[in-house]
Design a protein around this motif. Structure first.
Motif, PDB file in Angstrom:
ATOM      1  N   HIS B 254      -6.370  14.832 -15.396  1.00  0.00           N
ATOM      2  CA  HIS B 254      -6.678  15.171 -14.005  1.00  0.00           C
ATOM      3  C   HIS B 254      -7.839  14.349 -13.464  1.00  0.00           C
ATOM      4  N   ASN B 255      -8.545  13.667 -14.341  1.00  0.00           N
ATOM      5  CA  ASN B 255      -9.646  12.814 -13.881  1.00  0.00           C
ATOM      6  C   ASN B 255      -9.267  11.337 -13.841  1.00  0.00           C
ATOM      7  N   LEU B 256      -8.034  11.031 -14.189  1.00  0.00           N
ATOM      8  CA  LEU B 256      -7.614   9.637 -14.159  1.00  0.00           C
ATOM      9  C   LEU B 256      -7.095   9.308 -12.763  1.00  0.00           C
ATOM     10  N   ALA B 257      -7.940   8.689 -11.977  1.00  0.00           N
ATOM     11  CA  ALA B 257      -7.579   8.265 -10.622  1.00  0.00           C
ATOM     12  C   ALA B 257      -6.784   9.334  -9.859  1.00  0.00           C
ATOM     13  N   PRO B 258      -7.366  10.524  -9.662  1.00  0.00           N
ATOM     14  CA  PRO B 258      -6.616  11.599  -9.017  1.00  0.00           C
ATOM     15  C   PRO B 258      -6.222  11.291  -7.572  1.00  0.00           C
ATOM     16  N   GLY B 259      -6.870  10.308  -6.963  1.00  0.00           N
ATOM     17  CA  GLY B 259      -6.537   9.994  -5.574  1.00  0.00           C
ATOM     18  C   GLY B 259      -5.363   9.040  -5.439  1.00  0.00           C
ATOM     19  N   LEU B 260      -4.785   8.626  -6.563  1.00  0.00           N
ATOM     20  CA  LEU B 260      -3.673   7.692  -6.510  1.00  0.00           C
ATOM     21  C   LEU B 260      -2.365   8.396  -6.853  1.00  0.00           C
ATOM     22  N   GLY B 261      -1.283   7.704  -6.666  1.00  0.00           N
ATOM     23  CA  GLY B 261       0.020   8.226  -7.065  1.00  0.00           C
ATOM     24  C   GLY B 261       0.810   8.820  -5.916  1.00  0.00           C
ATOM     25  N   VAL B 262       2.005   9.303  -6.248  1.00  0.00           N
ATOM     26  CA  VAL B 262       2.931   9.844  -5.252  1.00  0.00           C
ATOM     27  C   VAL B 262       2.211  10.840  -4.338  1.00  0.00           C
ATOM     28  N   GLY B 263       2.425  10.682  -3.052  1.00  0.00           N
ATOM     29  CA  GLY B 263       1.797  11.596  -2.096  1.00  0.00           C
ATOM     30  C   GLY B 263       0.445  11.118  -1.618  1.00  0.00           C
ATOM     31  N   ASN B 264      -0.127  10.155  -2.337  1.00  0.00           N
ATOM     32  CA  ASN B 264      -1.433   9.627  -1.931  1.00  0.00           C
ATOM     33  C   ASN B 264      -1.362   8.156  -1.553  1.00  0.00           C
ATOM     34  N   ILE B 265      -0.157   7.688  -1.308  1.00  0.00           N
ATOM     35  CA  ILE B 265       0.028   6.299  -0.901  1.00  0.00           C
ATOM     36  C   ILE B 265       0.436   6.305   0.559  1.00  0.00           C
ATOM     37  N   ARG B 274      10.527   5.085   8.113  1.00  0.00           N
ATOM     38  CA  ARG B 274       9.708   4.254   7.231  1.00  0.00           C
ATOM     39  C   ARG B 274       9.989   2.768   7.466  1.00  0.00           C
ATOM     40  N   VAL B 275       8.957   1.969   7.365  1.00  0.00           N
ATOM     41  CA  VAL B 275       9.132   0.520   7.484  1.00  0.00           C
ATOM     42  C   VAL B 275       9.658   0.011   6.142  1.00  0.00           C
ATOM     43  N   SER B 276      10.753  -0.713   6.186  1.00  0.00           N
ATOM     44  CA  SER B 276      11.375  -1.143   4.940  1.00  0.00           C
ATOM     45  C   SER B 276      10.526  -2.162   4.203  1.00  0.00           C
ATOM     46  N   GLU B 277      10.602  -2.069   2.903  1.00  0.00           N
ATOM     47  CA  GLU B 277       9.929  -3.042   2.034  1.00  0.00           C
ATOM     48  C   GLU B 277      10.448  -4.456   2.306  1.00  0.00           C
ATOM     49  N   ARG B 278      11.705  -4.512   2.752  1.00  0.00           N
ATOM     50  CA  ARG B 278      12.309  -5.833   2.959  1.00  0.00           C
ATOM     51  C   ARG B 278      11.895  -6.476   4.273  1.00  0.00           C
ATOM     52  N   ALA B 279      11.320  -5.688   5.164  1.00  0.00           N
ATOM     53  CA  ALA B 279      10.865  -6.260   6.426  1.00  0.00           C
ATOM     54  C   ALA B 279       9.709  -7.216   6.151  1.00  0.00           C
ATOM     55  N   ARG B 280       9.567  -8.184   7.045  1.00  0.00           N
ATOM     56  CA  ARG B 280       8.476  -9.135   6.860  1.00  0.00           C
ATOM     57  C   ARG B 280       7.131  -8.406   6.938  1.00  0.00           C
ATOM     58  N   THR B 281       7.115  -7.366   7.768  1.00  0.00           N
ATOM     59  CA  THR B 281       5.875  -6.615   7.918  1.00  0.00           C
ATOM     60  C   THR B 281       5.855  -5.394   7.003  1.00  0.00           C
ATOM     61  N   GLY B 282       6.796  -5.329   6.097  1.00  0.00           N
ATOM     62  CA  GLY B 282       6.899  -4.147   5.244  1.00  0.00           C
ATOM     63  C   GLY B 282       5.743  -4.011   4.267  1.00  0.00           C
ATOM     64  N   PRO B 283       5.657  -2.854   3.657  1.00  0.00           N
ATOM     65  CA  PRO B 283       4.541  -2.610   2.726  1.00  0.00           C
ATOM     66  C   PRO B 283       4.628  -3.508   1.487  1.00  0.00           C
ATOM     67  N   ARG B 284       3.490  -4.072   1.111  1.00  0.00           N
ATOM     68  CA  ARG B 284       3.421  -4.949  -0.056  1.00  0.00           C
ATOM     69  C   ARG B 284       2.335  -4.514  -1.032  1.00  0.00           C
ATOM     70  N   MET B 285       1.527  -3.570  -0.605  1.00  0.00           N
ATOM     71  CA  MET B 285       0.336  -3.272  -1.399  1.00  0.00           C
ATOM     72  C   MET B 285       0.381  -1.883  -2.035  1.00  0.00           C
ATOM     73  N   LYS B 286       1.548  -1.273  -2.053  1.00  0.00           N
ATOM     74  CA  LYS B 286       1.597   0.089  -2.583  1.00  0.00           C
ATOM     75  C   LYS B 286       1.185   0.160  -4.050  1.00  0.00           C
ATOM     76  N   TRP B 287       1.458  -0.893  -4.780  1.00  0.00           N
ATOM     77  CA  TRP B 287       1.115  -0.918  -6.205  1.00  0.00           C
ATOM     78  C   TRP B 287      -0.356  -0.619  -6.446  1.00  0.00           C
ATOM     79  N   LEU B 288      -1.168  -1.016  -5.469  1.00  0.00           N
ATOM     80  CA  LEU B 288      -2.614  -0.834  -5.616  1.00  0.00           C
ATOM     81  C   LEU B 288      -2.991   0.639  -5.689  1.00  0.00           C
ATOM     82  N   ARG B 289      -2.168   1.498  -5.101  1.00  0.00           N
ATOM     83  CA  ARG B 289      -2.488   2.924  -5.075  1.00  0.00           C
ATOM     84  C   ARG B 289      -1.505   3.743  -5.900  1.00  0.00           C
ATOM     85  N   MET B 290      -0.780   3.074  -6.796  1.00  0.00           N
ATOM     86  CA  MET B 290       0.205   3.794  -7.605  1.00  0.00           C
ATOM     87  C   MET B 290      -0.413   4.367  -8.862  1.00  0.00           C
ATOM     88  N   ARG B 291       0.261   5.386  -9.346  1.00  0.00           N
ATOM     89  CA  ARG B 291      -0.135   6.015 -10.598  1.00  0.00           C
ATOM     90  C   ARG B 291       1.128   6.677 -11.121  1.00  0.00           C
TER      91      ARG B 291
END
Lengths: 259, 364
Positions: B254-265, B274-291
């Motif tokens: 519960h102390n391992l990066a609790p602010g990251l992961g599903v629901g916190n991105i 939702r803006v598609s990942e495939r769009a040119r303007t789509g999200p590219r940085m979700k990995w940074l907040r994944m867990r």
């Protein structure tokens, strides 16, 4: 000082919108064109949301000249701010509104990203809900694609619905050249130069997710470029060679002893 | 101890009281007076000796040794031009001369020296405890990231040598660093806090609940998902299930990066879509907040050996995994016990012979 409601009574005859956007705390708003405000189509449905709707609209368009007591005037004033905010959310996704907000974005009027690795990238205001009263305004950074709280408390009381959930995304759809380059740089927690294992393991897992995304997009023939792609190396700036890791606190303390 | 600090405000406390110095802890005199703690600083700080004297509020003497304790019974305050008693006249004159010429140089040297000592002090037992109190009182502020839910942050440096970066704030909830909101902190060198402190702090105080009260509300859906995932996994993996994991890679789950992961991105949307990942303007940085929803995915040791063939030499069960699981009614896991035992026998644990443990050394 013109940042108090009570001061506005005397000011209402001058351009209300000028006063509104220049008063302290309202730096995030842009000025809505007179044309846009007077076109009833643009205001569809708002009369249900705003008390004293007609008075408020008159005040915003500088034609309010009803003699009334202070209490009513305060109420109208409040309604006018609310109405302005709601119209603002619609206005800023129009061509002219977007252009105005783009200028403000370029001037960093909405502040800069607090995240160190974003190198002070300018932010955009956004709401987490399109309905008023749900959550205050947040700031979106296009570089890290995350949302932040405004650092000043005078901004954190503004309703997020005055900007809406779509505006900042539409802006980049319309002006794709404004999209910043994305970066792989990240903060690596270290203890005495050694990466912290728990954080490093999570970072490696995240990197896997990112590479999976790249594969997905490559298969769909979409280009994904990160800043570091040219040299294909992560910038482990401070300490370079030691890649060993620490795992538990006890060992950290033991290192203190060794130091 | 030193009488001057009781009579007037000491240099240290006045330094820490300055605007913009709110992040600093007051380094104890004991810590500074232990020469071991100052190893190597003499070459980094100009006018080192004068700076050290200024920090400790001691009067300079012509040919003293490094025994600051000798000056304990000096009664003088640091008022300039004050009449001094005969025995200290020479020292007083010299001080006067020095003050006239390069007081500002010494002052800035003292600040640099204090900062460097501070960097070491806050990784010592006493210092980190002091910082823990400041952390609890939220002296360092909270994370600006919306999904971190105002998690408390710590001041850190991105470099250990001075002059590179200003102080930053480390959020344990998203494992990222941020610029302090107030510009007055942009005059504070990050090296005065150092790169180690932030992580060492959370390794030291493992019982802190980093996420605060957020887990119950925002994480409810996540928790449900995690439990379901755990149940499914548990069947395949035998004894290890998420529900009773006490530690992953040395950190409580519960102390391992609790602010990251599903629901916190952050999920970009336009008119609700939702803006598609495939769009040119789509999200590219979700990995940074994944867990990962199933944190055992982060157990690289087990994953490594699972990929190897069965016949290969595998390490003992204890070394096989970096996950600690609560077994039966015994909450303390084997690994920790073993560490504790070995420490007790050779007597070189945290409280034992650590040179940074000023509590026992400096007092002597």
């Amino acid at each position: 000082m013109d940042d108090f409601v009570s001061d506005t009574d005397s000011d209402y005859t001058s351009y209300w919108r000028d006063w509104f956007i220049s008063s302290r705390g309202n730096e995030y708003f842009c000025e809505i064109d007179e044309d846009y405000l007077t076109d009833r189509f643009n205001l569809t449905g708002l009369n249900a949301d705003v008390q004293y709707y007609q008075y408020a609209l008159d005040l915003i368009t500088d034609v309010f000249d009803v003699d009334c007591d202070d209490q009513l005037r305060d109420a109208v004033e409040k309604s006018a701010r609310h109405l302005y905010g709601l119209v603002h959310a619609r206005y800023i996704v129009t061509t002219r509104g977007l252009a105005k907000m783009l200028e403000k974005f370029k001037k960093s009027d909405f502040g800069k990203c607090p995240r160190v690795m974003c190198d002070s990238h300018p932010l955009l205001p956004m709401g987490q809900s399109d309905l008023p009263g749900n959550s205050p305004v947040k700031l979106y950074c296009a570089r890290c694609e995350d949302i932040y709280n405004p650092k000043s408390s005078r901004h954190s009381v503004i309703d997020g619905a005055y900007f809406g959930t779509s505006f900042h995304n539409i802006l980049f759809q319309v002006y794709p050249t404004m999209l910043p380059s994305k970066s792989l740089r990240r903060y690596e927690p270290r203890v005495f130069g050694f990466k912290v294992h728990a954080a490093a393991a999570l970072a490696r897992w995240q990197d896997e997710q990112r590479e999976a995304m790249r594969e997905r997009l490559k298969a769909a023939k979409v280009d994904v470029l990160f800043e570091e792609d040219e040299d294909d190396e992560e910038e482990g700036e401070p300490v370079s060679d030691e890649d060993e890791e620490m795992d538990v606190g006890e060992q950290g303390a033991a290192l203190v002893a060794a130091k | 101890m030193s009488s001057s600090s009781q009579v007037t405000e000491s240099w240290i406390s006045s330094f820490c009281g300055l605007l913009g110095h709110e992040y600093f802890a007051e380094v104890t005199e004991d810590f500074i007076e232990d020469d071991f703690n100052l190893t190597g600083l003499a070459s980094q700080v100009p006018m080192y000796k004068e700076a050290l004297e200024m920090i400790l509020d001691v009067e300079p003497e012509e040919d003293e040794e490094d025994e600051e304790e000798e000056e304990e019974d000096e009664e003088d305050d640091d008022v300039l031009g004050e009449e001094r008693r005969g025995g200290y006249r020479r020292a007083g004159d010299r001080r006067h001369l020095r003050m006239a010429s390069d007081v500002s140089v010494v002052e800035s040297s003292a600040e640099l020296l204090y900062g460097l000592i501070h960097q070491r002090f806050i990784t010592s037992r006493q210092g980190i405890q002091h910082m823990a109190e400041k952390y609890e009182l939220q002296h360092f502020g909270t994370c600006p990231r919306v999904h971190c839910n105002s998690c408390k942050v710590l001041p850190v440096g991105l470099n250990d040598s001075p002059g590179h970066e200003t102080v930053k704030l480390f959020c344990p909830s998203c494992l990222d660093v941020y610029t302090p909101p107030n510009s007055r902190f942009q005059a504070v060198d990050g090296a005065f806090f150092g790169t180690t402190f932030g992580s060492l702090f959370f390794m030291t105080f493992t019982d802190l609940d980093i996420g605060g009260g957020r887990r119950s509300a925002a994480g409810a859906a996540d928790a449900l998902m995690a439990i379901q995932a755990a149940n499914a996994e548990a069947k395949g993996r035998g004894s290890t299930s998420n529900a009773n994991i006490t530690s992953i890679n040395g950190v409580a789950p519960h102390n391992l990066a609790p602010g990251l992961g599903v629901g916190n991105i952050y999920e970009p949307r336009i008119y609700g879509f939702r803006v598609s990942e495939r769009a040119r303007t789509g999200p590219r940085m979700k990995w940074l907040r994944m867990r990962p929803a199933d944190i055992t995915e982060l157990d690289e040791t087990r994953r490594f050996w699972e990929e190897r063939e069965q016949g290969e030499k595998k390490p003992d069960d204890d070394d096989m995994t970096m996950v600690d699981v609560q077994r039966g009614g015994n909450p303390v896991d084997k690994r920790k016990k073993a560490v504790a035992r070995s420490r007790r026998t050779n007597g070189s644990g945290i409280g034992g012979g650590s040179p940074m443990d000023t509590g026992s050394i400096g007092a002597g």
